[in-house]
Design a protein around this motif. Structure first.
Motif, PDB file in Angstrom:
ATOM      1  N   UNK A 155       0.926  -1.107  -0.004  1.00  0.00           N
ATOM      2  CA  UNK A 155       0.029   0.115  -0.210  1.00  0.00           C
ATOM      3  C   UNK A 155       1.019   1.379  -0.107  1.00  0.00           C
ATOM      4  N   UNK A 156       2.013   0.994   0.371  1.00  0.00           N
ATOM      5  CA  UNK A 156       2.975   2.133   0.411  1.00  0.00           C
ATOM      6  C   UNK A 156       3.938   2.037  -0.864  1.00  0.00           C
ATOM      7  N   UNK A 157       4.268   1.010  -1.379  1.00  0.00           N
ATOM      8  CA  UNK A 157       5.131   1.105  -2.506  1.00  0.00           C
ATOM      9  C   UNK A 157       4.470   1.290  -3.643  1.00  0.00           C
ATOM     10  N   UNK A 158       3.359   0.868  -3.805  1.00  0.00           N
ATOM     11  CA  UNK A 158       2.455   1.283  -5.216  1.00  0.00           C
ATOM     12  C   UNK A 158       2.333   2.737  -5.585  1.00  0.00           C
ATOM     13  N   UNK A 159       1.848   3.561  -4.658  1.00  0.00           N
ATOM     14  CA  UNK A 159       1.845   4.831  -4.876  1.00  0.00           C
ATOM     15  C   UNK A 159       3.111   5.611  -5.010  1.00  0.00           C
TER      16      UNK A 159
END
Length: 285
Positions: free
Chosen positions: A158-162
């Protein structure tokens, strides 16, 4: 980092290569990954080989000022298009050294091949009788990942994607000389910081760079899901993420390189040293 692929390739022995004046060069370190086009070979002393010699010899003199090199030699079926790209955060000395090592290593890694790509940590080198702008999909792609798993896959993703989406947008909009972006302001499980880097060859359009990065980032769930670090290498674009700083945050412009080195003498077919224990290589062809 652990290298992954569809086929496990193991090599042995060491190689040496000589300049035209017979001066022996020190053997450069192994590529972190490389790819050879198995379907297309050239013969010794052919027009294609002479054009390849010319293209690689002239390539270092074509620095855009941002570590991008691009040169073609010959025409028709014997044309050789060569491209090199230094990582956007390396200095001029490291860039020149990486390119020089690449030009030696690629000839021994892929002897007599009309198309090949070599990846070092600081640069990539690609040559072909096709234009790199025609290369789509994951041909010559390589994936590497950190063997450590995150404690919370969903939170990490959820942090890596954005983070990667934002970097992709910034790099794609970088203009015709430099498409490169880094960031380290994302927090993952256990309050760990995630560092990201993305880059495209600068002669891609904004949409071509965006599409290349987007397509490769979509492969994270298939190959790197839950891993705290990974990278996807393609001739057209690449990205990397880790939970430690692996790039230089104060990177500057890479100055033009000095005159090109002497033409390299083609090396005979040889084998490379074996990969580190436990290493496999995923090949996208």
């Amino acid at each position: 980092m652990l290298t992954i692929t569809v086929k496990l390739l193991i090599w042995s022995s060491f190689i040496s290569i000589y300049l035209v004046n017979k001066t022996t060069l020190a053997q450069p370190a192994d590529f972190i990954a490389y790819a050879c086009e198995n379907a297309s070979n050239y013969t010794r002393n052919s027009t294609y080989e002479r054009n390849l010699d010319s293209a690689l010899s002239a390539l270092p003199s074509t620095n855009s000022g941002f570590g991008f090199f691009n040169f073609s030699a010959g025409q028709g079926n014997d044309i050789v298009n060569s491209v090199a790209l230094c990582r956007g955060d390396v200095n001029s000395t490291e860039c020149r050294s990486c390119l020089n090592d690449s030009m030696i290593k690629i000839r021994s890694s892929c002897p007599n091949k009309k198309e090949a790509t070599g990846y070092y940590d600081s640069c990539l080198l690609y040559y072909s009788n096709q234009t790199i702008l025609q290369q789509t999909g994951f041909k010559f792609g390589r994936i590497l990942f950190n063997t450590q798993n995150t404690s919370d896959v969903n939170q990490f993703n959820s942090v890596l994607r954005p983070l990667l989406a934002d970097l992709r947008t910034k790099a794609a909009a970088g203009g015709p000389q430099r498409k490169f972006a880094t960031a380290n302001n994302a927090t993952g499980p256990g309050f760990s910081t995630i560092y990201g880097l993305v880059q495209c060859i600068p002669n891609l359009s904004e949409s071509e760079c965006n599409d290349c990065l987007e397509d490769s980032i979509k492969e994270i769930p298939n190959y790197m899901n839950g891993k705290v670090g990974g990278r996807f290498l393609l001739p057209r674009c690449n990205y990397r993420y880790e939970i430690y700083r692996f790039f230089n945050e104060s990177a500057g412009i890479i100055s033009p390189s000095p005159p090109p080195p002497p033409v390299l003498q083609p090396s005979p077919p040889v084998q490379l040293p074996s990969s580190p224990p436990g290493t496999t290589v995923y090949m996208f062809l």
